[in-house]
Design a protein around this motif. Structure first.
Motif, short mmCIF file in Angstrom:
data_model
loop_
_atom_site.label_atom_id
_atom_site.label_comp_id
_atom_site.label_asym_id
_atom_site.label_seq_id
_atom_site.Cartn_x
_atom_site.Cartn_y
_atom_site.Cartn_z
N ALA A 1 0.83 -1.21 0.00
CA ALA A 1 0.00 0.00 0.00
C ALA A 1 0.86 1.25 0.00
CB ALA A 1 -0.92 -0.01 1.23
N ALA A 2 1.99 1.19 0.73
CA ALA A 2 2.89 2.36 0.75
C ALA A 2 3.48 2.61 -0.64
CB ALA A 2 4.00 2.14 1.79
N ARG A 3 3.89 1.52 -1.31
CA ARG A 3 4.42 1.69 -2.67
C ARG A 3 3.36 2.26 -3.61
NH1 ARG A 3 6.91 -3.35 -1.60
NH2 ARG A 3 5.21 -4.39 -2.73
N TYR A 4 2.15 1.73 -3.49
CA TYR A 4 1.06 2.23 -4.33
C TYR A 4 0.80 3.71 -4.06
CZ TYR A 4 -3.64 2.82 -6.26
OH TYR A 4 -4.73 3.27 -6.96
N GLN A 5 0.85 4.08 -2.76
CA GLN A 5 0.61 5.48 -2.41
C GLN A 5 1.73 6.37 -2.95
OE1 GLN A 5 0.19 6.07 1.77
NE2 GLN A 5 -0.72 8.09 1.58
N ARG A 6 2.97 5.88 -2.87
CA ARG A 6 4.08 6.68 -3.42
C ARG A 6 3.94 6.84 -4.93
NH1 ARG A 6 7.20 3.62 0.29
NH2 ARG A 6 7.84 2.22 -1.40
N ASN A 7 3.57 5.75 -5.60
CA ASN A 7 3.38 5.84 -7.05
C ASN A 7 2.24 6.80 -7.40
OD1 ASN A 7 5.42 3.99 -7.48
ND2 ASN A 7 4.01 2.23 -7.50
N ALA A 8 1.17 6.76 -6.61
CA ALA A 8 0.04 7.67 -6.87
C ALA A 8 0.47 9.11 -6.66
CB ALA A 8 -1.13 7.31 -5.96
N ARG A 9 1.27 9.35 -5.60
CA ARG A 9 1.75 10.72 -5.38
C ARG A 9 2.66 11.18 -6.51
NH1 ARG A 9 2.26 9.26 0.26
NH2 ARG A 9 4.48 8.87 -0.12
N SER A 10 3.49 10.25 -6.98
CA SER A 10 4.38 10.61 -8.09
C SER A 10 3.58 10.97 -9.34
CB SER A 10 5.34 9.45 -8.39
OG SER A 10 6.14 9.16 -7.25
N LYS A 11 2.58 10.17 -9.62
CA LYS A 11 1.74 10.48 -10.79
C LYS A 11 1.01 11.79 -10.60
CE LYS A 11 0.99 5.64 -12.07
NZ LYS A 11 -0.01 4.55 -12.24
#
Length: 273
Positions: A241-251
């Motif tokens: 979930a943390a990786r997904y959240q970081r990817n979402a923030r990056s996008k």
């Protein structure tokens, strides 16, 4: 705020935590009882050693009434002490909310008690076997010695018959004395047999409690393993979930950056136009 005040504030929660946390609180009753039981177990170890030496003398040339008295006293003293220790061990084993060090003490006391009791029962059985053999031999010798002999021939006169009668009367006191000793030995045998039965029941009780605690520890261990597995799964999910959240923030940051560039271009075009 001064350094002394800061140190006082830092030390206060630790003190309160040690008083409130069961892991850090002292249990004087548990400690007193466990030390008392260890002392009695140490005494029993010495008694068993002395008893083994005395039992080895039974049935030999050094077998005397004094030796039998010492065997009797050591058997009775050790039996009573084992009963006291057994009840104390059962109390210790049923103690609630124990710390890891107290759990270790429980296991150590149960192990020492079972080992000492097994050794004592072995010596107890040796004493019982030797007492039985001695009593049987004494009973046989007494019966053979007191049995009437063959009838005398007609050539022996009345005077010899009278002498034999007097001899039998004179030896009757010795026969009665030996018979009383045999009765005492048989009573001692019954007492030892009763002690063997009582201690066998005590041994089974303690072993049952230890086995129950072993099953409880196995259940706790299984629950700990399950909890650890669930924790690992939760940790993997949290990392995902943390990786997904970081990817979402990056996008989102990229999208905002693109929108800012487009907005800047539009503003510049409008201004220049």
């Amino acid at each position: 705020m001064s350094f002394d005040q800061l140190s006082s504030l830092e030390s206060q929660p630790t003190t309160m935590r040690r008083q409130d946390d069961p892991q850090y609180s002292d249990d004087p009753e548990f400690q007193r009882l466990s030390q008392e039981l260890m002392t009695k177990l140490f005494t029993l170890t010495g008694n068993i050693s002395r008893l083994s030496n005395e039992v080895a003398l039974l049935g030999t040339r050094r077998d005397t009434e004094r030796v039998r008295e010492r065997v009797h006293d050591l058997l009775e003293e050790s039996k009573d002490t084992f009963k006291e220790v057994g009840e104390g061990v059962k109390t210790i084993q049923s103690w609630e909310d124990v710390s890891p060090s107290q759990k270790y003490t429980q296991q150590k006391l149960a192990r020492e008690f079972q080992n000492n009791l097994s050794e004592f029962q072995s010596v107890q059985r040796q004493a019982l076997e030797k007492q039985r053999s001695s009593a049987t031999a004494a009973r046989t010798a007494l019966e053979e010695g007191s049995s009437p002999g063959a009838e005398g021939s007609g050539q022996f006169g009345q005077q010899q018959q009278q002498s034999q009668q007097e001899l039998r009367l004179a030896s009757q006191d010795e026969v009665d004395f030996q018979d009383s000793l045999i009765v005492e030995r048989e009573a001692e045998i019954r007492n030892i047999e009763q002690g063997v039965t009582e201690l066998n029941e005590l041994f089974r009780d303690v072993a049952h409690i230890v086995n129950e605690q072993g099953e409880l520890l196995d259940n706790i261990h299984e629950n700990v393993e399950n909890t650890r597995t669930d924790t690992r799964g939760a940790d993997l999910e949290l990392r995902s979930a943390a990786r997904y959240q970081r990817n979402a923030r990056s996008k989102a940051c990229c999208l905002l950056l693109i929108l800012a560039v487009i907005l800047t271009v539009v503003i510049l075009a409008a201004t220049l136009g």
